[in-house]
Design an enzyme around this catalytic site. Structure first.
Site, PDB file in Angstrom:
ATOM      1  N   GLY A 232       0.755  -1.169   0.080  1.00 11.84           N
ATOM      2  CA  GLY A 232      -0.128   0.055   0.046  1.00 11.84           C
ATOM      3  C   GLY A 232       0.650   1.290   0.076  1.00 11.84           C
ATOM      4  O   GLY A 232       0.105   2.371  -0.057  1.00 11.84           O
ATOM      5  N   GLU A 274       4.519  -6.077   1.963  1.00 15.55           N
ATOM      6  CA  GLU A 274       4.160  -6.674   0.681  1.00 15.55           C
ATOM      7  C   GLU A 274       3.727  -5.696  -0.231  1.00 15.55           C
ATOM      8  O   GLU A 274       2.682  -5.833  -0.819  1.00 15.55           O
ATOM      9  CB  GLU A 274       3.358  -7.879   0.955  1.00 15.55           C
ATOM     10  CG  GLU A 274       1.924  -7.322   1.707  1.00 15.55           C
ATOM     11  CD  GLU A 274       1.035  -8.695   2.165  1.00 15.55           C
ATOM     12  OE1 GLU A 274       1.441  -9.597   2.361  1.00 15.55           O
ATOM     13  OE2 GLU A 274      -0.169  -8.162   2.235  1.00 15.55           O
ATOM     14  N   GLY A 276       3.330  -3.897  -3.906  1.00 10.08           N
ATOM     15  CA  GLY A 276       3.344  -4.034  -5.361  1.00 10.08           C
ATOM     16  C   GLY A 276       3.586  -2.827  -6.097  1.00 10.08           C
ATOM     17  O   GLY A 276       4.613  -2.593  -6.713  1.00 10.08           O
ATOM     18  N   ARG A 277       2.793  -1.817  -5.868  1.00  5.68           N
ATOM     19  CA  ARG A 277       2.855  -0.780  -6.732  1.00  5.68           C
ATOM     20  C   ARG A 277       3.998   0.218  -6.638  1.00  5.68           C
ATOM     21  O   ARG A 277       4.432   0.680  -7.547  1.00  5.68           O
ATOM     22  CB  ARG A 277       1.571   0.330  -5.910  1.00  5.68           C
ATOM     23  CG  ARG A 277       1.411   1.572  -6.901  1.00  5.68           C
ATOM     24  CD  ARG A 277       0.338   2.437  -5.963  1.00  5.68           C
ATOM     25  NE  ARG A 277      -0.820   1.448  -5.306  1.00  5.68           N
ATOM     26  CZ  ARG A 277      -1.977   1.208  -5.965  1.00  5.68           C
ATOM     27  NH1 ARG A 277      -2.153   1.827  -7.224  1.00  5.68           N
ATOM     28  NH2 ARG A 277      -2.836   0.535  -5.478  1.00  5.68           N
ATOM     29  N   ARG A 312      -6.763   1.529 -14.598  1.00  2.00           N
ATOM     30  CA  ARG A 312      -7.209   2.363 -13.243  1.00  2.00           C
ATOM     31  C   ARG A 312      -7.851   3.810 -13.331  1.00  2.00           C
ATOM     32  O   ARG A 312      -8.504   4.183 -12.552  1.00  2.00           O
ATOM     33  CB  ARG A 312      -5.699   2.679 -12.822  1.00  2.00           C
ATOM     34  CG  ARG A 312      -5.049   1.414 -12.130  1.00  2.00           C
ATOM     35  CD  ARG A 312      -3.745   1.733 -11.444  1.00  2.00           C
ATOM     36  NE  ARG A 312      -4.064   2.149 -10.236  1.00  2.00           N
ATOM     37  CZ  ARG A 312      -4.141   3.560  -9.731  1.00  2.00           C
ATOM     38  NH1 ARG A 312      -3.662   4.459 -10.805  1.00  2.00           N
ATOM     39  NH2 ARG A 312      -4.405   3.779  -8.715  1.00  2.00           N
ATOM     40  N   TYR A 316     -10.921   3.577 -10.968  1.00  3.22           N
ATOM     41  CA  TYR A 316     -10.933   4.536  -9.791  1.00  3.22           C
ATOM     42  C   TYR A 316     -10.911   6.155 -10.176  1.00  3.22           C
ATOM     43  O   TYR A 316     -10.733   6.903  -9.172  1.00  3.22           O
ATOM     44  CB  TYR A 316      -9.318   4.389  -9.046  1.00  3.22           C
ATOM     45  CG  TYR A 316      -9.105   2.878  -8.713  1.00  3.22           C
ATOM     46  CD1 TYR A 316     -10.051   2.272  -7.915  1.00  3.22           C
ATOM     47  CD2 TYR A 316      -7.941   2.273  -9.430  1.00  3.22           C
ATOM     48  CE1 TYR A 316      -9.629   0.915  -7.596  1.00  3.22           C
ATOM     49  CE2 TYR A 316      -7.841   0.931  -8.943  1.00  3.22           C
ATOM     50  CZ  TYR A 316      -8.545   0.198  -8.050  1.00  3.22           C
ATOM     51  OH  TYR A 316      -8.266  -1.028  -7.751  1.00  3.22           O
ATOM     52  N   CYS A 343     -16.371   0.023 -26.335  1.00  2.00           N
ATOM     53  CA  CYS A 343     -17.614   0.664 -26.314  1.00  2.00           C
ATOM     54  C   CYS A 343     -18.087   0.822 -24.807  1.00  2.00           C
ATOM     55  O   CYS A 343     -19.054   0.194 -24.262  1.00  2.00           O
ATOM     56  CB  CYS A 343     -18.697  -0.412 -26.900  1.00  2.00           C
ATOM     57  SG  CYS A 343     -18.108  -0.761 -28.600  1.00  2.00           S
ATOM     58  N   GLU A 344     -17.459   1.389 -24.224  1.00  6.53           N
ATOM     59  CA  GLU A 344     -17.632   2.122 -22.974  1.00  6.53           C
ATOM     60  C   GLU A 344     -17.186   3.514 -22.749  1.00  6.53           C
ATOM     61  O   GLU A 344     -15.832   3.715 -22.949  1.00  6.53           O
ATOM     62  CB  GLU A 344     -16.738   1.071 -21.830  1.00  6.53           C
ATOM     63  CG  GLU A 344     -17.276  -0.054 -21.807  1.00  6.53           C
ATOM     64  CD  GLU A 344     -18.787  -0.460 -20.856  1.00  6.53           C
ATOM     65  OE1 GLU A 344     -19.217   0.474 -20.286  1.00  6.53           O
ATOM     66  OE2 GLU A 344     -19.394  -1.359 -21.313  1.00  6.53           O
TER      67      GLU A 344
HETATM   68  C1  LIG Z   1      -2.879  -5.838  -3.572  1.00  8.17           C
HETATM   69  C2  LIG Z   1      -2.055  -6.372  -2.227  1.00  8.17           C
HETATM   70  C3  LIG Z   1      -1.109  -5.742  -1.791  1.00  8.17           C
HETATM   71  C4  LIG Z   1      -0.190  -4.623  -2.814  1.00  8.17           C
HETATM   72  O1  LIG Z   1      -0.794  -3.418  -2.823  1.00  8.17           O
HETATM   73  P1  LIG Z   1      -0.039  -2.425  -3.261  1.00  8.17           P
HETATM   74  O2  LIG Z   1      -0.847  -1.074  -3.387  1.00  8.17           O
HETATM   75  O3  LIG Z   1       0.328  -2.872  -4.742  1.00  8.17           O
HETATM   76  O4  LIG Z   1       1.279  -2.304  -2.882  1.00  8.17           O
HETATM   77  C5  LIG Z   1      -0.344  -6.386  -0.892  1.00  8.17           C
HETATM   78  N1  LIG Z   1      -1.157  -7.053  -0.063  1.00  8.17           N
HETATM   79  C6  LIG Z   1      -2.277  -7.515  -0.126  1.00  8.17           C
HETATM   80  C7  LIG Z   1      -3.133  -8.631   0.470  1.00  8.17           C
HETATM   81  C8  LIG Z   1      -3.201  -7.071  -1.420  1.00  8.17           C
HETATM   82  O5  LIG Z   1      -4.277  -7.664  -1.842  1.00  8.17           O
END
Ligand SMILES: *Cc1c(COP(=O)(O)O)cnc(C)c1O
Length: 418
Positions: A232, A274, A276-277, A312, A316, A343-344
């Site tokens: 996050g 954990e 990702g983004r 996105r 969002y 077509c959206e």
């Molecule tokens: C999506 C997700 C993440 C990664 O979120 P980011 O915003 O990409 O950092 C980590 N943990 C869980 C359980 C998720 O569902």
């Protein structure tokens, strides 16, 4: 307004778009490595700290391999994501399996790989027991609900409205039950923010989890191996935003850790994340070409990418910065909706955006598409998923996923049975 930089100069980008048909995603290996290193450095005070890259953000084995080389594990939530990790050699407790509404065969695979299984509900204890058996280590995902005092987060929402995790009573009971059933090692996880730019949110999360660790020790004599702060960490999608100060996050969490650890006898408790983004998001670019323009009540530029390449903005209302490659110095004196071909009517990458005058054939780069970009792709309207390219550290380009073909699209249909 500040500009965002491109990973290649315009002439190389133009060459690339001649060689590979647009649209495609382009990832910058060097920048990904630098970013993950800066995260790990911010937590180097915690010797066991590990970042489990959230595979769903960009599930490409070439990217996962790079992240593995940097010391990351993988955060998975499905069978295919587990397989991807296995294929690049991320196994055992370097996998965090955080899923919800999980079928038994996925738990089975997670157990085979020795992944850390993170349970999303109290009833999943019994489900796991009856299907694949309880492993030696169990983690629970906490949903703090109203206990979490900060404002809700736009993507995740308020914890009380979120489907994830166990509430506090269930969580305490959960540890008691699994301990009685013979589980020997324990973890605690939560994920309460997404795309969060305020570093104090992560410090607050650490405080919440560490005080819970203390409570578990006192009440149940459950000694946690780790707390996982979730992912996050946000990224500055808008050029006027600032990136999260990772050192501030690391030091803030350290302060809380130092406050609790010795006093409450929690050592050797480990900290995990954990994300990702923040790892790949800013280092992936969606490269697309203007194919049409039209002028009705508004001025539109139609590009050859669509929401299936990057959902996105439609999903969002997210801002993604756009650079017109050959017109970076031109005045941004035209206002466009930049749109895809679905077509959206929400298939728009930008709404009423000031940009240079765009002509047919112009190359556009849509920024910050390196996480939750290609991976959210879909085939609505018969759109084929595009290719992924990697800009390697030596400056060369490697295609790390080919574009889908019509044959891929029709592969699940049996025309012979008509
Ligand atoms: C999506 C997700 C993440 C990664 O979120 P980011 O915003 O990409 O950092 C980590 N943990 C869980 C359980 C998720 O569902």
């Amino acid at each position: 307004m500040a500009e965002k930089t491109l990973p290649l100069d315009s002439s190389r980008l133009n060459e690339l778009a001649e060689e590979y048909p647009t649209p495609f995603h382009l990832y910058d290996e060097r920048a990904i490595r630098e970013t993950v290193r800066s995260l790990l450095k911010a937590f180097e005070w915690c010797p066991g700290f590990r970042e489990y890259y959230a595979v769903k953000a960009a599930p490409n084995p070439h990217l996962l391999k790079i992240l593995k080389e940097e010391g990351c594990g993988g955060d998975c939530s499905s069978f295919p994501e587990l397989l991807l990790c296995e294929k690049v050699g991320i196994t055992g407790e370097h996998i965090m399996f955080t899923s919800n509404e999980t079928p038994a065969y996925e738990y089975q695979k997670a157990r085979e790989l020795g992944a850390v299984i993170n349970l999303d509900d109290f009833t999943h204890i019994e489900f796991l027991q009856n299907t694949v058996g309880l492993p030696e280590l169990i983690c629970f995902r906490l949903n703090p609900g109203p206990l979490r005092q900060s404002e809700g987060n736009a993507i995740i929402g308020n914890p009380e409205e979120s489907k994830y995790g166990l509430n506090m009573e269930q969580l305490i009971e959960g540890y008691r039950v699994v301990k009685e059933a013979g589980v020997q090692r324990f973890g605690l996880h939560t994920m309460v923010v997404s795309n969060e730019l305020n570093s104090s949110a992560f410090v607050e999360t650490a405080r919440m989890l560490l005080s819970l660790a203390t409570r578990l020790k006192k009440e149940l004599d459950v000694q946690l191996d780790f707390v996982n702060l979730g992912g996050g960490i946000g990224i500055p999608y808008h050029p006027d935003q600032d990136p999260v100060d990772l050192v501030e996050v690391g030091q803030g969490v350290k302060q809380v850790y130092d406050e609790f650890i010795g006093r409450d006898g929690l050592e050797p408790l480990n900290i995990l994340m954990e994300n990702g983004r923040m790892v790949t998001g800013p280092h992936g670019y969606l490269v697309t070409r203007a194919v049409h323009e039209k002028h009705i009540y508004r001025d539109y530029v139609g590009v050859d990418a669509c929401m299936a390449n990057l959902m996105r903005p439609a999903m969002y209302g997210a801002y993604h910065h756009i650079t017109v490659v050959d017109k970076q110095q031109d005045p941004h004196d035209h206002v466009y909706d930049v749109v895809g071909s679905l077509c959206e009517n929400n298939d728009k990458f930008a709404i009423q955006r000031s940009l240079p005058k765009i002509d047919r054939g112009d190359l556009l780069v849509i920024h910050d598409a390196g996480a939750h970009g290609h991976s959210m792709g879909f085939q609505y309207n018969g759109k084929l998923r595009s290719a992924e390219l990697l800009l390697k550290e030596d400056g060369s380009i490697q295609q790390i996923r080919r574009a889908e073909t019509i044959d891929d699209y029709f592969a699940t249909l049996d025309f012979g049975a008509l």
